[in-house]
Design a protein around this motif. Sequence first.
Motif, short mmCIF file in Angstrom:
data_model
loop_
_atom_site.label_atom_id
_atom_site.label_comp_id
_atom_site.label_asym_id
_atom_site.label_seq_id
_atom_site.Cartn_x
_atom_site.Cartn_y
_atom_site.Cartn_z
N SER A 89 -86.41 -78.15 74.15
CA SER A 89 -87.75 -77.57 74.22
C SER A 89 -88.46 -77.96 75.51
O SER A 89 -89.10 -77.13 76.15
N VAL A 126 -98.94 -73.38 65.43
CA VAL A 126 -97.49 -73.50 65.57
C VAL A 126 -96.78 -73.01 64.32
O VAL A 126 -95.77 -72.30 64.39
N PHE A 127 -97.30 -73.38 63.14
CA PHE A 127 -96.62 -72.99 61.91
C PHE A 127 -96.64 -71.47 61.74
O PHE A 127 -95.67 -70.87 61.27
N GLY A 130 -94.14 -69.91 64.17
CA GLY A 130 -92.79 -70.12 63.67
C GLY A 130 -92.44 -69.16 62.54
O GLY A 130 -91.33 -68.62 62.49
N PRO A 167 -86.62 -72.73 66.63
CA PRO A 167 -87.52 -73.89 66.72
C PRO A 167 -87.78 -74.33 68.15
O PRO A 167 -88.90 -74.73 68.49
N VAL A 170 -90.40 -72.03 69.72
CA VAL A 170 -91.76 -72.32 69.26
C VAL A 170 -92.34 -73.49 70.03
O VAL A 170 -93.47 -73.44 70.55
N LEU A 171 -91.59 -74.59 70.11
CA LEU A 171 -92.08 -75.77 70.82
C LEU A 171 -92.25 -75.51 72.31
O LEU A 171 -93.24 -75.92 72.93
N ALA A 237 -91.37 -83.29 66.07
CA ALA A 237 -92.17 -82.07 65.94
C ALA A 237 -92.33 -81.80 64.45
O ALA A 237 -91.57 -81.02 63.85
N THR A 240 -93.04 -78.04 63.29
CA THR A 240 -91.90 -77.15 63.60
C THR A 240 -90.68 -77.51 62.78
O THR A 240 -89.99 -76.63 62.25
N GLU A 241 -90.38 -78.79 62.66
CA GLU A 241 -89.22 -79.19 61.88
C GLU A 241 -89.40 -78.83 60.41
O GLU A 241 -88.42 -78.47 59.72
N TRP A 246 -85.60 -78.25 59.93
CA TRP A 246 -84.78 -78.94 60.92
C TRP A 246 -84.64 -80.40 60.50
O TRP A 246 -85.64 -81.09 60.28
#
Length: 298
Positions: A89, A126-127, A130, A167, A170-171, A237, A240-241, A246
């Motif tokens: 990322s 972010v969510f 994603g 992922p 996104v980051l 993250a 994101t994870e 993830w």
Amino acid sequence: MVSLLVFTLIHAAPGGPLALYLDNPNVRPQDIERLRHAMGLDRPLTTQYFTWAWSFLRGDWGYSYADGRPVLDRLLERVPATLELIGVSIAVGVIIALSVGILAAVRRDFDRVATAGAVAGISLPVFWFGLVLQLVFANRLGWLPSSGRASFGGGDAADLAAHLVLPAAVLAAAQAAGWSRYLRGSMREALALPFTRGVRARGVGERRIVLRHALANALLPFATVVLLDASIMASGAVVTESVFAWPGIGSLFTEALAKRDYTVLMAFLMCASIAVVVLNLVADVAVYALDPRTREQP
């Protein structure tokens, strides 16, 4: 101070680590008291803190309340996935930020587009971003997997790369949005300095002025910002994870938080704090080593 504050806040949360057992009607009060004594939760809070701190310094991070496994083992098995995600990322984000920031600094027509894109990238949750990528590229188009690090029965390089795309995108997009604006501002300041105008007056080409002189002056503060943001990302993250399932330390944190696994939470937060301090120190040392002005005596 960080450990003391975090330890106090965690133990002030209602329910405590035995909350999962309290909701089970088959668990008797005697069993709860026996568990509380076995975990040392019946001792004074100060005694619990100093016992934990001394054990932590000696490398004994305790055992997970959820599954009884050593906390250090649970963290170490998640670290490679997080480092993989964060490393890709940051690399992609830096490439995007350099390209967009340089173009935005020298081309005013592109600057308007870059500004709009950067504002959108900074503002979008972010969510949500994603979930949109999952909906479009995984559910609708079927081009990429929606979650996990590898397919069941898979695990080759192509499969791992396919799971990493969403992922990491996104980051990278979230970080590149801010980094590109910072680089653009630094480049604009460098291009307006007297030495840049002097170089231009001597007939040096515009491309060389931008890439060799202006960019060279703007890279140091840009690299400092990247390192400081990397210190925050190093803690995992978390959002994101969680969205992409993830298997990194960020998703481990959310799992431990849901189960009130205090030993895992304390180890995670301490590692995150140490990472922030260390990478901030690396950023300061890098500035001191690369910028001669910081070594000038008053």
